[in-house]
Design an enzyme around this catalytic site. Sequence first.
Site, PDB file in Angstrom:
ATOM      1  N   VAL B  12       1.208   7.954   9.310  1.00 26.17           N
ATOM      2  CA  VAL B  12      -0.225   7.930   9.600  1.00 26.17           C
ATOM      3  C   VAL B  12      -1.003   7.342   8.415  1.00 26.17           C
ATOM      4  CG1 VAL B  12      -2.236   9.276  10.293  1.00 26.17           C
ATOM      5  CG2 VAL B  12       0.031   9.904  11.143  1.00 26.17           C
ATOM      6  N   LYS B 100      -2.429  18.887  12.448  1.00 23.75           N
ATOM      7  CA  LYS B 100      -2.682  19.944  13.448  1.00 23.75           C
ATOM      8  C   LYS B 100      -2.239  21.310  12.964  1.00 23.75           C
ATOM      9  CE  LYS B 100       1.492  18.201  15.327  1.00 23.75           C
ATOM     10  NZ  LYS B 100       1.697  16.805  14.968  1.00 23.75           N
ATOM     11  N   GLU B 124     -10.232  14.749  14.488  1.00 23.78           N
ATOM     12  CA  GLU B 124     -10.018  14.107  15.797  1.00 23.78           C
ATOM     13  C   GLU B 124      -8.552  13.772  16.030  1.00 23.78           C
ATOM     14  OE1 GLU B 124     -12.589  13.002  18.407  1.00 23.78           O
ATOM     15  OE2 GLU B 124     -10.574  13.376  19.147  1.00 23.78           O
ATOM     16  N   GLY B 129      -3.673  12.121  19.385  1.00 20.91           N
ATOM     17  CA  GLY B 129      -3.643  10.845  18.671  1.00 20.91           C
ATOM     18  C   GLY B 129      -4.994  10.148  18.702  1.00 20.91           C
ATOM     19  N   ILE B 131      -6.936   9.550  21.235  1.00 18.48           N
ATOM     20  CA  ILE B 131      -7.845   9.940  22.325  1.00 18.48           C
ATOM     21  C   ILE B 131      -9.043  10.701  21.752  1.00 18.48           C
ATOM     22  CG2 ILE B 131      -8.056  11.239  24.475  1.00 18.48           C
ATOM     23  CD1 ILE B 131      -4.980  11.065  24.740  1.00 18.48           C
ATOM     24  N   GLY B 182      14.046   6.920  17.804  1.00 22.67           N
ATOM     25  CA  GLY B 182      12.942   7.308  16.928  1.00 22.67           C
ATOM     26  C   GLY B 182      11.779   7.963  17.665  1.00 22.67           C
ATOM     27  N   GLU B 185      12.369  13.717  16.773  1.00 23.32           N
ATOM     28  CA  GLU B 185      12.836  14.056  15.429  1.00 23.32           C
ATOM     29  C   GLU B 185      14.299  14.499  15.488  1.00 23.32           C
ATOM     30  OE1 GLU B 185      10.773  14.147  12.701  1.00 23.32           O
ATOM     31  OE2 GLU B 185       8.871  13.782  13.737  1.00 23.32           O
ATOM     32  N   ASP B 196       4.501  22.188  18.974  1.00 24.50           N
ATOM     33  CA  ASP B 196       3.521  21.143  18.652  1.00 24.50           C
ATOM     34  C   ASP B 196       2.345  21.214  19.636  1.00 24.50           C
ATOM     35  OD1 ASP B 196       2.907  18.340  17.374  1.00 24.50           O
ATOM     36  OD2 ASP B 196       2.875  18.000  19.537  1.00 24.50           O
ATOM     37  N   LYS B 200      -1.847  22.249  19.201  1.00 27.25           N
ATOM     38  CA  LYS B 200      -2.920  21.380  19.673  1.00 27.25           C
ATOM     39  C   LYS B 200      -3.816  22.092  20.685  1.00 27.25           C
ATOM     40  CE  LYS B 200      -0.251  17.137  18.888  1.00 27.25           C
ATOM     41  NZ  LYS B 200       0.744  16.235  19.515  1.00 27.25           N
TER      42      LYS B 200
END
Lengths: 402, 402
Positions: B12, B100, B124, B129, B131, B182, B185, B196, B200
Amino acid sequence: MVKAAILGFGTVGSGVYNVLNTNSELIRERTEKGIEIKYVLDLREFPGHPVDDILTHDFNDIVNDPEVKVVAEVMGGIKPAYEFTKQCLQAKKSVCTSNKELVAKHGPELLRIARENGVNYFFEASCGGGIPIIRSLNEALIADEIDEISGILNGTTNYILTRMSKEGSLFDDVLKDAQDMGYAERNPEADVEGFDAQRKIAILSSIAFGKTVDNEKIHTEGITKITPADLEFAKAFGCTIKLLAYGKKVDGRYYALVSPFMVASDNPLFSVDGVFNAIFVHGNMLGDAMFYGSGAGSLPTASAVAADMAQAVKNEGKTVYNNWQEGSIELSPSDSFECRFFVRLDKGAAGTAKSVFGEEIQFKEIPIAGDECAFITEVMSEKEFEKRAEKLSGIKSRIRCK
Amino acid sequence: MVKAAILGFGTVGSGVYNVLNTNSELIRERTEKGIEIKYVLDLREFPGHPVDDILTHDFNDIVNDPEVKVVAEVMGGIKPAYEFTKQCLQAKKSVCTSNKELVAKHGPELLRIARENGVNYFFEASCGGGIPIIRSLNEALIADEIDEISGILNGTTNYILTRMSKEGSLFDDVLKDAQDMGYAERNPEADVEGFDAQRKIAILSSIAFGKTVDNEKIHTEGITKITPADLEFAKAFGCTIKLLAYGKKVDGRYYALVSPFMVASDNPLFSVDGVFNAIFVHGNMLGDAMFYGSGAGSLPTASAVAADMAQAVKNEGKTVYNNWQEGSIELSPSDSFECRFFVRLDKGAAGTAKSVFGEEIQFKEIPIAGDECAFITEVMSEKEFEKRAEKLSGIKSRIRCK
């Protein structure tokens, strides 16, 4: 409580009244001030309705009242909405509107007057009803260069196409039914000929690309010529037909058009059915994004007007950035816009079609189409398509492919 | 030019570097100031890369530099991101993050520190991502009471379920393939067990409902038990299976859960395939809306971080409203959440199933499932479902239906 006025107590205006009343407590918390409707302007009387207590027939009551800081213009049309909006902005009142006609025609001037007076002209509800696309373009996607904005911006035509596709019905029959059910106007031209979508894509492309896209220069085709055979062939190609409004930047050239398009099943617009709207955006960093929701209707549209009013209250004294700046965008001729074309034609012309459009084109046949077949061309401009199509008789329809 | 720093030059972080450089001119125009990256913090060296000139290994260079006004925290994890974020905010630097885990764990505290210091903590990119869902909740949907926020918030699991559904493959095989490509993970637990998505939806529900939803209290089921048979039966019922994260308010009670759900083909989430994310929102005025886009990936996520940084520049000196206020939301037990249940079971148990779940249940059979059949129950709580299911042997799987 900040005092507000609503100009027009029709479908959207009564919705705004409802939203501000129903959600008044949470709007008060989130704006830290709250919004109180002091006036509703309408020529009619509403005896017995609580709005009667705050009804006025005289716009001057509103524009001359220094207490009123925020005005919802939900009358529609240019006259007198244009004059009323200007006067409110000049009197340092923010104006929030669902009036796409006015925004498409006078948006930049009204944004300038708002800036000059330190207030806001907000129009989230003018495109896509309750879908927060304008605020997203202006604020959330601020780090992206938007090179495409396209979508289903008219609920009436999407409802008609969805029913035609599901039922195999004729355009005229579904339109009549939609009119009886209140989903289409008695005079349906603005919807079915694409003019409503044209105004909306003019507004959205102006924001996405940063300067005015003149709606009257946008090539516009409606859905009146779409037949059940087109929709059945679409299915055979794994597609459906949608009326898309399109703004696109390709190699520094800008295109805008409204037209029926074949949309493939792997495209997120494919499954947007009925009166729903959806707006697809491509940013140079973001990639693909799509916004989906109720494109019309009293409360969804009013929700966007009320949110604009709340933002006007929160931003009192500050004009919020709008990416739609002064100046115009010159559109490239729509016949140089490149795409694939779906072609429906007499089976007898299939041989000639191969010699004109290439041996590799694949024909599909379907039972209901009798003596007709269809194929999809390579990517080419409409100009090129027309040049080739001249050599071919028996073409029944041609539809762009997204 | 406003000076900025990037903490972490991973996927990122390098994306943020790219976005700010590629779109520097338009960001300058839209913020009226521009953003210049003065430091990138990373423990590694990047010899030959232009970032090498502005690389530092010492966080103190950044936090002690009064010129730096905006910091992108894109390190991930709690340590040392939590300490670094606090120190930056206390030094009156806005912080924008995709982290997050940190936001779910310490969001309210960090928002408070930002407020106390007149700066912003924006996140954000932590959900969905690129959005723009968080800005939409906080600004565009400000006039609505949100009673549901749900969606596909994890691209890895959506990719796996999409491929399992299309190919009829086993979970383990697709996971291995996704790891090789990829998309997953090496240690896939956070994705495939739903953790995850859990973080979120904790963040999104906290914003939608106005107070903290503790992610550790969210009932969470992953997708490891989903079989090709479940997916084939789903098709027979006109559905597909998606890992949904769910926040819902029903009659004043709050529910949050992460779980596989059967999603019907008329639901806009149905056709969200592959690594895409989509977030569905229901507002009491807005009705249904959905936001769709790339839920991960370097540039889409970085686009959201960069947009946050641009907003931090535009709002210098002012803390932007966030609907996530102090205090906690008490979640109702997930076993009182009501929905329909899909049940796959031995054909031999079909008779008992009718006596337990009602004569009106409809069984489906499919060739690949051999001796199994499936049905969908009426709406009931999980508690009620479990009570009835106890009377029934031969249940192979049960999946909630949206």
